[in-house]
Structure formats: C-alpha cells, structure tokens
Design a protein around this motif. Structure first.
Motif: not given
Length: 186
Positions: A60-61, A88-92, A96-101, A154-155
């Motif tokens: 991570e990072g 959470h919120i990202h450190l960086v 962004g991020e994707y989620y899917w059900g 990963t960052e």
C-alpha cells in the motif's frame, strides 16, 4: 492454484494462494455506531464485516498498480442502526475507486469535500465510481450478506481515522431503511 472469484450459489468469495483475508469485529467499531448502550450489550467479538484482497506483491502506498478485493458486510444492527464498514477516505486523497455489487443489498454512503452526502443503492451488478477526495462507507440494509467488489490504486492508501467524515446514520424504521442526518441531532 490460480486466483479467482468463486460462486457457491449466490455467495461470492475470492480464492487462491495470494489472497489476504481479514475480519472486523464490533469491538473495533465502537465509535461509529450511535447507540452505545445497545453496542455494550452485544458480543464484542461478533464479526461485522470481512475483506478478501488479492495480494499482487505490491505494498500500500507503492505507485503503479491496482488492488482488487471483496468486502462482505454481515446482516445485523446495533440498536436499529444497520451494520456498516468503518468507512474511509484515501491517504492520497485525489485517487478514486470502483465498487460493484455482487450479492445482497445495501447502501454506499459518499461524503464529498463540501460536506454534502449522497447515498447510492448497492445491489448485484450495480456499479459505483467513487471520485478522489470522497469519503465512502458501505451499509448492509438487507437480511443476507452484502458483498461488494472493489478496485483501487495501490498508491491510494486508507485513512480510517479522519474525524467527521460521515454525517448520516442508516437505521431501520417500519421494516425499511431510513437515512438520518446526524447534524440535526446535535
């Protein structure tokens, strides 16, 4: 063994030799539920959610890669408030991020930098984009496990300790969910 998403009936799970699994129990979520009296009467070792993540060898990072995982939020409530992830919120923060059900039903709580909160319903095959600088949390409003796939840089990192990210609570009222604005109750 190759890594893969497996379905046993409707149950999605990540399997393979490079899978990291962790569980989060009630005792570590004491500060996110509103009804502290109800929480104290529950088993502190009760598992609220589990995360399975593919270990791609990156840390991570570290820049230049993607992480992939599945979160499983169990059905249940503390008082009348539904089980949820810590959020959470990202450190960086601008990543962004994707989620899917995958299975179950629930909500994705999104808090934008201006403080506005949006709620999206999560169901099998729903797709959710979480922009950078947006805090996010999953809530299981159903009677079965809510499983949600995720992919992020990963960052990105995770900041679980930033205060005041979530200003809503999701409770059961008359056999359905209701989103309460916590600012009104201060």
């Amino acid at each position: 063994m190759e890594n893969k998403i497996c379905y046993n009936g409707n149950v999605a799970t990540l399997e393979g030799k490079n899978v990291i699994k962790k569980e989060t129990k009630l005792f570590s979520l004491q500060n996110i539920f509103q009804d502290q009296v109800a929480l104290e009467q529950m088993d502190p070792d009760q598992v609220v959610y589990e995360v399975e993540m593919h270990d791609n060898g990156l840390k991570e990072g570290e820049k230049g890669g993607l992480f992939f995982g599945i979160s499983h939020i169990h059905p249940g409530k503390v008082g009348n408030e539904y089980f949820m992830t810590r959020g959470h919120i990202h450190l960086v923060e601008d990543t962004g991020e994707y989620y899917w059900g995958l299975e179950g039903e629930g909500l994705l709580i999104l808090t934008f930098p201006d403080g506005k909160t949006y709620v999206e319903e999560v169901r099998p095959n729903s797709l959710h984009y979480i922009p950078g600088k947006v805090a996010h949390r999953l809530v299981n409003t159903g009677q079965e496990r809510l499983s949600v796939g995720a992919c992020w840089l990963t960052e990105s990192g995770h900041n679980y300790n930033k205060k005041g990210l979530f200003k809503v609570s999701v409770v059961e009222e008359v056999n359905q969910f209701k989103v309460l604005d916590l600012e009104k109750f201060k």
